[in-house]
Scaffold this motif. Structure first.
Motif, mmCIF file in Angstrom:
data_model
loop_
_atom_site.group_PDB
_atom_site.id
_atom_site.type_symbol
_atom_site.label_atom_id
_atom_site.label_comp_id
_atom_site.label_asym_id
_atom_site.label_seq_id
_atom_site.Cartn_x
_atom_site.Cartn_y
_atom_site.Cartn_z
ATOM 1 N N GLY A 171 21.581 -54.947 73.028
ATOM 2 C CA GLY A 171 22.099 -55.857 72.188
ATOM 3 C C GLY A 171 22.481 -57.169 72.717
ATOM 4 N N LYS B 295 18.076 -60.123 73.564
ATOM 5 C CA LYS B 295 16.850 -60.422 74.251
ATOM 6 C C LYS B 295 15.637 -60.553 73.289
ATOM 7 C CE LYS B 295 17.209 -56.693 76.878
ATOM 8 N NZ LYS B 295 18.666 -56.277 76.272
ATOM 9 N N THR B 296 15.608 -59.618 72.384
ATOM 10 C CA THR B 296 14.470 -59.626 71.576
ATOM 11 C C THR B 296 14.870 -60.624 70.422
ATOM 12 O OG1 THR B 296 14.350 -57.083 71.544
ATOM 13 C CG2 THR B 296 13.691 -58.202 69.548
ATOM 14 N N THR B 297 15.916 -60.890 70.118
ATOM 15 C CA THR B 297 16.274 -61.994 69.209
ATOM 16 C C THR B 297 15.717 -63.341 69.721
ATOM 17 O OG1 THR B 297 18.229 -60.914 68.266
ATOM 18 C CG2 THR B 297 18.019 -63.129 67.756
ATOM 19 N N GLN C 292 8.814 -54.843 70.893
ATOM 20 C CA GLN C 292 9.499 -53.633 71.525
ATOM 21 C C GLN C 292 8.935 -52.176 70.897
ATOM 22 O OE1 GLN C 292 13.731 -54.390 71.752
ATOM 23 N NE2 GLN C 292 14.276 -52.368 72.701
HETATM 24 N N1 LIG Z 1 17.972 -59.704 61.843
HETATM 25 C C1 LIG Z 1 19.200 -59.388 62.300
HETATM 26 N N2 LIG Z 1 20.172 -59.540 61.519
HETATM 27 C C2 LIG Z 1 21.513 -58.943 61.807
HETATM 28 N N3 LIG Z 1 21.622 -58.854 63.243
HETATM 29 C C3 LIG Z 1 20.678 -58.940 64.055
HETATM 30 C C4 LIG Z 1 19.550 -59.163 63.588
HETATM 31 N N4 LIG Z 1 18.495 -59.106 64.796
HETATM 32 C C5 LIG Z 1 19.298 -58.660 65.738
HETATM 33 N N5 LIG Z 1 20.748 -58.726 65.115
HETATM 34 C C6 LIG Z 1 21.844 -58.084 66.198
HETATM 35 O O1 LIG Z 1 21.629 -59.198 67.335
HETATM 36 C C7 LIG Z 1 21.987 -58.354 68.499
HETATM 37 C C8 LIG Z 1 21.121 -58.476 69.472
HETATM 38 O O2 LIG Z 1 19.713 -57.619 69.206
HETATM 39 P P1 LIG Z 1 18.847 -57.764 70.122
HETATM 40 O O3 LIG Z 1 17.654 -56.772 69.466
HETATM 41 O O4 LIG Z 1 18.101 -58.950 70.167
HETATM 42 O O5 LIG Z 1 19.174 -57.112 71.345
HETATM 43 P P2 LIG Z 1 18.411 -56.833 72.615
HETATM 44 O O6 LIG Z 1 18.935 -57.516 73.896
HETATM 45 O O7 LIG Z 1 17.090 -56.948 72.626
HETATM 46 O O8 LIG Z 1 18.871 -55.241 72.885
HETATM 47 P P3 LIG Z 1 17.857 -53.925 73.356
HETATM 48 O O9 LIG Z 1 18.063 -54.049 74.998
HETATM 49 O O10 LIG Z 1 18.262 -52.808 72.961
HETATM 50 O O11 LIG Z 1 16.484 -54.217 73.063
HETATM 51 C C9 LIG Z 1 22.319 -56.914 67.850
HETATM 52 O O12 LIG Z 1 23.841 -56.723 67.844
HETATM 53 C C10 LIG Z 1 21.600 -56.800 66.734
HETATM 54 O O13 LIG Z 1 22.270 -55.820 65.567
#
Ligand SMILES: Nc1ncnc2c1ncn2[C@@H]1O[C@H](COP(=O)(O)OP(=O)(O)OP(=O)(O)O)[C@@H](O)[C@H]1O
Ligand SMILES: [Mg+2]
Lengths: 333, 254
Positions: B40, B43-45, B86
């Motif tokens: 969370g 990273k993916t964002t 992912q």
């Molecule tokens: N389209 C969206 N709308 C609302 N919230 C979002 C959206 N995309 C991501 N988030 C929120 O942004 C935060 C970061 O999400 P992200 O998927 O980027 O995390 P991450 O670092 O890739 O996690 P992981 O290691 O689990 O893959 C999360 O709290 C997620 O719920």
């Protein structure tokens, strides 16, 4: 780290043009069966072939690209009206009339595609209905051109290649339509396996993945709609030529819905599915409607429910699975 | 050395949730960067922002000095910006070979051909059969993707990325879900890539991070909190608190 042995994938043994030849032969064989079994019903079989073009066309956008549409008769109808009008105004060569239908269908396909594929899901479906209704409305209102609710009649095309005149038993019409169907089908077989066709199937599976390999989706779908329009336009023109009339039914909502049913029945995403669906639905309708004109729609409904429950991906799917199994066995030996 | 990719003060929020906050970084030729951070962290964002899947609320991206912030996804891909997902996104109803072949044909600009048959074109086939062999997937070439195990699908995700000949390759947890004995193939595949391209890998498995990365970026709560070599990262106090925790402790001789 040890090297991974690079073993290359064995080539698929493919005889060039085998599929195309098989396709042509099967359709010709079916045509021959129709010719000998139902010599008095050739007019009906010719109509069936005309509709097959529309179902194939619908398969290209719905089965291969995943576009939901309930207005596909527009492409067919525009082709039919264009050929009919051209014939009444003096173009009598059947092949030229087919070309007119093809061009009109292509233009209509490109316009519909440009509108409809901008959207996805429900808005797309609603827009497709709107486009279909718009064309149906125009066909009704522009009566100086289309004959309005009376339709066009007195379409009397000349002889095919200047030799074979159209007869009252629909013999020429049937053979001519069958020939055009064979050519179109073979061309489409190659088209759906081309890089372009494969990419369309990819877009249907996952459009974000397609974008992420660098594909601009919208122009591709519009082009596909254009090709589908061409196929439907040929079907429309053929129907106009062989029946001599074009009516509002050729652009109607019912027509659009019916061909969607045929496609689902046969199996969307396969050219053979489109063909099988048309043949089965039309023959079923023909027989049942003659036997019981009041309840035939109920029976069609029942048939559809059975198909959706027992073969949700269409009647062609079990055949395709069997064929794949057979081929895998063959190549394993 | 030129910058292949640059992020300048990129922020993004969803509603009131700040998922990316003022992120700045550069990827240069030959970079092998790991992006780590807790679940969370965003990273993916961040990858979604780079590829154009979502638009940043603020900030810009550049490739080779040109701004790409307003470009569409396919336009960025054509400039060599390639990602993997992912959660796998593949052409599920096509064969494995078709999946890779589509990427190859798109790169070679031959997906506008209407009549030649596709996957078996000799120049296309030679490429996908080599990629599949390297990843140990050659036996599966003519199987539909939906019929495969999840770990195999993860490798196809990578194979598509490789087939696009990226200049910048963003890998979102490529090893997650891949069986242990298959995982080394991922590093091997990356090592086989041309040395001048930049690779950014999101990864939770620190062993893999250490084998792969020369540089590590740490993301926590949407902010880049650290940048340095893998060894520096494990030594850094803040990173350990934010993310590594027990892992870093385990590596240190006490
Ligand atoms: N389209 C969206 N709308 C609302 N919230 C979002 C959206 N995309 C991501 N988030 C929120 O942004 C935060 C970061 O999400 P992200 O998927 O980027 O995390 P991450 O670092 O890739 O996690 P992981 O290691 O689990 O893959 C999360 O709290 C997620 O719920
Ligand atoms: Mg993630």
């Amino acid at each position: 780290m040890s090297d991974i042995a690079v073993t290359h994938v064995p080539h698929k043994r493919n005889i060039p043009f085998a599929q195309e030849a098989a396709g042509a032969l099967v359709i010709l064989a079916l045509g021959a069966i129709g010719w000998f079994l139902y010599p008095d019903d050739l007019a009906f079989l010719t109509r069936l072939i005309g509709i097959a073009f529309l179902v194939l066309s619908l398969d290209l956008v719905t089965g291969y690209c995943g576009v939901a549409t309930l207005g596909h008769a527009a492409q067919f109808g525009v082709g039919a009206y264009a050929a009919g009008i051209a014939c009444i105004r003096g173009v009598s060569d059947p092949v030229a009339l087919l070309a007119v239908g093809l061009c009109a269908g292509t233009v209509m396909g490109l316009i519909s595609g440009a509108l409809i594929t901008r959207f996805r899901g429900l808005p797309q479906l609603v827009l497709s209905i709107a486009v279909g209704q718009l064309i149906a409305g125009l066909a009704n209102k522009l009566s100086w051109l289309t004959g309005g609710s009376d339709g066009l009649s007195g379409i009397e095309p000349g002889k095919v290649f200047g030799v074979f005149g159209f007869d009252m038993y629909s013999r020429t019409a049937f053979v001519f339509s069958l020939g055009v169907l064979v050519i179109t089908f073979v061309v489409l077989q190659r088209f759906v396996r081309s890089p372009f066709g494969l990419m369309c199937r990819g877009i249907k599976d996952d459009d974000l993945r397609a974008k992420m390999i660098g594909v601009s989706i919208y122009p591709r779908l519009v082009v596909m709609y254009g090709v589908a329009g061409a196929v439907a336009g040929i079907g429309g023109a053929l129907t106009a030529i062989s029946t001599g009339v074009v009516g509002l039914d050729s652009v109607s909502f019912e027509r659009s819905a019916e061909v969607l049913v045929m496609l689902v029945l046969g199996g969307a995403g396969h050219l053979w599915g489109a063909l099988a669906g048309t043949v089965i639905f039309m023959i079923f309708e023909h027989i049942v409607a003659a036997a019981n004109p009041f309840h035939w729609m109920t029976l069609v409904g029942l048939l559809l429910i059975l198909i959706v429950v027992f073969a949700p991906r269409g009647l062609i799917e079990p055949v395709v699975l069997l064929w794949a199994k057979f081929k895998r066995k063959g190549s394993a030996v | 050395m030129s910058d292949l990719l640059e992020a300048r003060s990129v922020s993004r929020s969803f509603g009131g949730l700040h998922v990316t906050r003022d992120v700045n970084f550069k990827l240069t030729t030959g970079d092998r960067v790991a992006l780590i951070g807790p679940n969370g962290a965003g990273k993916t964002t961040l990858v979604n922002l780079i590829t154009g899947d979502i638009a940043p609320s603020e900030g810009q991206f550049f490739m080779g000095g040109d701004e790409i912030t307003g470009l569409s996804i396919p336009d960025r891909v054509r400039r060599g910006l390639v990602r993997t997902f992912q959660t796998t996104r593949l052409f599920a109803n096509l064969t494995v070979a078709d999946n890779i072949a589509l990427a190859i044909m798109q790169r070679k600009r031959i997906t506008r051909r209407f009549f030649s048959s596709s996957t078996e074109l000799p120049e296309v086939r030679a490429e996908w059969s080599e990629i599949l062999s390297h990843l140990g997937l050659d036996r599966l070439a003519y199987r539909k993707v939906v019929e495969l195990a999840y770990g195999q699908q993860r490798l196809i995700e990578l194979a598509i990325g490789l087939a696009l000949h990226p200049k910048v390759l963003l890998l979102d947890e490529p090893a997650a879900g891949v069986p242990h004995d298959e995982a080394p193939r991922i590093l091997e595949a990356i090592n086989r890539l041309p040395s001048d391209i930049a690779v950014l890998m999101i990864e939770h498995d620190m062993d893999l991070v250490f084998k792969f990365a020369k540089r590590v970026l740490v993301l926590a709560a949407g902010r880049l909190i650290f940048e340095g070599s893998p060894d520096q990262v494990t030594a850094d106090h803040e990173v350990r608190r934010a993310y590594l925790g027990s892992y870093a402790d385990a590596r240190r001789p006490t």
